[in-house]
Design a protein around this motif. Structure first.
Motif, PDB file in Angstrom:
ATOM      1  N   PRO A  45     -82.269   6.324  -8.922  1.00  0.00           N
ATOM      2  CA  PRO A  45     -82.580   5.510  -7.800  1.00  0.00           C
ATOM      3  C   PRO A  45     -84.242   5.514  -7.429  1.00  0.00           C
ATOM      4  CG  PRO A  45     -80.957   7.216  -7.376  1.00  0.00           C
ATOM      5  CD  PRO A  45     -81.492   7.292  -8.636  1.00  0.00           C
ATOM      6  N   ALA A  46     -84.974   6.713  -7.915  1.00  0.00           N
ATOM      7  CA  ALA A  46     -86.427   6.656  -7.760  1.00  0.00           C
ATOM      8  C   ALA A  46     -86.976   5.353  -8.436  1.00  0.00           C
ATOM      9  CB  ALA A  46     -86.983   7.824  -8.209  1.00  0.00           C
ATOM     10  N   ALA A  47     -86.528   4.933  -9.693  1.00  0.00           N
ATOM     11  CA  ALA A  47     -86.974   3.955 -10.319  1.00  0.00           C
ATOM     12  C   ALA A  47     -86.564   2.410  -9.769  1.00  0.00           C
ATOM     13  CB  ALA A  47     -86.534   4.008 -11.732  1.00  0.00           C
ATOM     14  N   ALA A  48     -85.422   2.275  -9.175  1.00  0.00           N
ATOM     15  CA  ALA A  48     -85.028   1.131  -8.422  1.00  0.00           C
ATOM     16  C   ALA A  48     -85.945   1.089  -7.274  1.00  0.00           C
ATOM     17  CB  ALA A  48     -83.597   1.376  -7.957  1.00  0.00           C
ATOM     18  N   VAL A  49     -86.046   2.174  -6.407  1.00  0.00           N
ATOM     19  CA  VAL A  49     -87.040   1.931  -5.153  1.00  0.00           C
ATOM     20  C   VAL A  49     -88.315   1.565  -5.669  1.00  0.00           C
ATOM     21  CG1 VAL A  49     -87.877   3.445  -3.168  1.00  0.00           C
ATOM     22  CG2 VAL A  49     -85.396   3.583  -3.901  1.00  0.00           C
ATOM     23  N   ALA A  50     -88.812   2.087  -6.706  1.00  0.00           N
ATOM     24  CA  ALA A  50     -90.332   2.025  -7.066  1.00  0.00           C
ATOM     25  C   ALA A  50     -90.237   0.196  -7.222  1.00  0.00           C
ATOM     26  CB  ALA A  50     -90.436   2.606  -8.359  1.00  0.00           C
ATOM     27  N   GLY A  51     -89.184  -0.545  -7.978  1.00  0.00           N
ATOM     28  CA  GLY A  51     -89.085  -1.952  -8.044  1.00  0.00           C
ATOM     29  C   GLY A  51     -89.314  -2.402  -6.699  1.00  0.00           C
ATOM     30  N   LEU A  52     -88.421  -1.965  -6.035  1.00  0.00           N
ATOM     31  CA  LEU A  52     -88.129  -2.682  -4.550  1.00  0.00           C
ATOM     32  C   LEU A  52     -89.341  -2.711  -3.742  1.00  0.00           C
ATOM     33  CD1 LEU A  52     -86.436  -3.882  -2.371  1.00  0.00           C
ATOM     34  CD2 LEU A  52     -85.720  -1.556  -1.742  1.00  0.00           C
ATOM     35  N   CYS A  53     -90.288  -1.283  -3.771  1.00  0.00           N
ATOM     36  CA  CYS A  53     -91.538  -1.375  -3.288  1.00  0.00           C
ATOM     37  C   CYS A  53     -92.468  -2.275  -3.754  1.00  0.00           C
ATOM     38  CB  CYS A  53     -91.971   0.356  -3.364  1.00  0.00           C
ATOM     39  SG  CYS A  53     -93.576   0.439  -2.588  1.00  0.00           S
ATOM     40  N   TYR A  54     -92.563  -2.509  -5.013  1.00  0.00           N
ATOM     41  CA  TYR A  54     -93.516  -3.354  -5.615  1.00  0.00           C
ATOM     42  C   TYR A  54     -93.032  -4.853  -4.947  1.00  0.00           C
ATOM     43  CZ  TYR A  54     -95.164  -6.828  -8.868  1.00  0.00           C
ATOM     44  OH  TYR A  54     -96.023  -7.693  -9.605  1.00  0.00           O
ATOM     45  N   SER A  55     -91.957  -5.053  -5.033  1.00  0.00           N
ATOM     46  CA  SER A  55     -91.585  -6.529  -4.365  1.00  0.00           C
ATOM     47  C   SER A  55     -92.039  -6.724  -3.010  1.00  0.00           C
ATOM     48  CB  SER A  55     -90.060  -6.748  -4.635  1.00  0.00           C
ATOM     49  OG  SER A  55     -89.707  -6.578  -6.259  1.00  0.00           O
ATOM     50  N   VAL A  56     -91.668  -5.832  -2.201  1.00  0.00           N
ATOM     51  CA  VAL A  56     -92.075  -5.697  -1.067  1.00  0.00           C
ATOM     52  C   VAL A  56     -93.619  -5.847  -0.887  1.00  0.00           C
ATOM     53  CG1 VAL A  56     -91.967  -4.424   1.213  1.00  0.00           C
ATOM     54  CG2 VAL A  56     -90.231  -4.569  -0.043  1.00  0.00           C
ATOM     55  N   SER A  57     -94.290  -5.185  -1.564  1.00  0.00           N
ATOM     56  CA  SER A  57     -95.950  -5.040  -1.453  1.00  0.00           C
ATOM     57  C   SER A  57     -96.496  -6.357  -1.748  1.00  0.00           C
ATOM     58  CB  SER A  57     -96.444  -3.921  -2.171  1.00  0.00           C
ATOM     59  OG  SER A  57     -96.092  -2.741  -2.031  1.00  0.00           O
ATOM     60  N   ARG A  58     -95.758  -6.995  -2.873  1.00  0.00           N
ATOM     61  CA  ARG A  58     -96.125  -7.996  -3.650  1.00  0.00           C
ATOM     62  C   ARG A  58     -96.001  -9.286  -2.342  1.00  0.00           C
ATOM     63  NH1 ARG A  58     -93.917 -12.261  -5.905  1.00  0.00           N
ATOM     64  NH2 ARG A  58     -91.954 -11.243  -6.373  1.00  0.00           N
ATOM     65  N   GLY A  59     -94.837  -9.368  -1.800  1.00  0.00           N
ATOM     66  CA  GLY A  59     -94.386 -10.375  -1.133  1.00  0.00           C
ATOM     67  C   GLY A  59     -94.558 -10.564   0.372  1.00  0.00           C
ATOM     68  N   VAL A  66     -97.144  -3.637   5.047  1.00  0.00           N
ATOM     69  CA  VAL A  66     -97.835  -2.380   4.848  1.00  0.00           C
ATOM     70  C   VAL A  66     -96.932  -1.291   5.037  1.00  0.00           C
ATOM     71  CG1 VAL A  66     -99.728  -0.624   5.434  1.00  0.00           C
ATOM     72  CG2 VAL A  66     -99.988  -3.311   4.986  1.00  0.00           C
ATOM     73  N   LEU A  67     -96.312  -1.404   6.225  1.00  0.00           N
ATOM     74  CA  LEU A  67     -95.404  -0.222   6.826  1.00  0.00           C
ATOM     75  C   LEU A  67     -94.122  -0.375   5.862  1.00  0.00           C
ATOM     76  CD1 LEU A  67     -95.663  -0.901  10.682  1.00  0.00           C
ATOM     77  CD2 LEU A  67     -96.562   0.897   9.261  1.00  0.00           C
ATOM     78  N   TYR A  68     -93.427  -1.353   5.475  1.00  0.00           N
ATOM     79  CA  TYR A  68     -92.284  -1.253   4.643  1.00  0.00           C
ATOM     80  C   TYR A  68     -92.747  -0.515   3.026  1.00  0.00           C
ATOM     81  CZ  TYR A  68     -89.149  -3.839   7.481  1.00  0.00           C
ATOM     82  OH  TYR A  68     -88.367  -4.346   8.601  1.00  0.00           O
ATOM     83  N   ALA A  69     -93.689  -0.800   2.490  1.00  0.00           N
ATOM     84  CA  ALA A  69     -94.535  -0.372   1.488  1.00  0.00           C
ATOM     85  C   ALA A  69     -94.479   1.010   1.591  1.00  0.00           C
ATOM     86  CB  ALA A  69     -95.691  -0.966   0.904  1.00  0.00           C
ATOM     87  N   ILE A  70     -95.277   1.634   2.712  1.00  0.00           N
ATOM     88  CA  ILE A  70     -95.316   2.959   3.085  1.00  0.00           C
ATOM     89  C   ILE A  70     -94.198   3.719   2.818  1.00  0.00           C
ATOM     90  CG2 ILE A  70     -96.161   4.739   4.485  1.00  0.00           C
ATOM     91  CD1 ILE A  70     -98.438   2.740   5.339  1.00  0.00           C
TER      92      ILE A  70
END
Length: 98
Positions: A45-59, A66-70
């Motif tokens: 799950p940590a790896a999946a959330v890392a991908g989600l964080c990347y997408s949110v930060s990028r998009g 910023v708040l969602y990425a944090i």
């Protein structure tokens, strides 16, 4: 897809109480997640959330992005503390999101 479809309504609400960009910002984040999700590592799950964080930060831009990425970075860090040899327990998952 649901977040993307709700953009007009979210924008309308945000125009009443904010600067009117919330719908577009969330839609951009949703589109980034949809574009990237096939490449998310699902081994833990940590790896999946890392991908989600990347997408949110990028998009997503602005304060919301910023708040969602944090938030997602914090969730990822908490899940990474769980043993990588086994899936986190439901209690560890709940703690990661609280």
């Amino acid at each position: 897809e649901a977040v993307c479809a709700l953009e007009p309504l979210l924008t309308e609400w945000d125009q009443k109480v904010g600067d009117g960009d919330c719908g577009a910002t969330l839609q951009a984040g949703g589109r980034a997640v949809l574009a990237d999700c096939a490449s998310y590592a699902l081994s833990h799950p940590a790896a999946a959330v890392a991908g989600l964080c990347y997408s949110v930060s990028r998009g997503m831009g602005g304060t919301s992005g910023v708040l969602y990425a944090i938030f997602l970075s914090s969730v990822r860090a908490e899940l990474a503390n769980a043993s990588l040899a086994a899936a986190p327990t439901s209690a560890q998952m709940a703690a990661a999101f609280c």
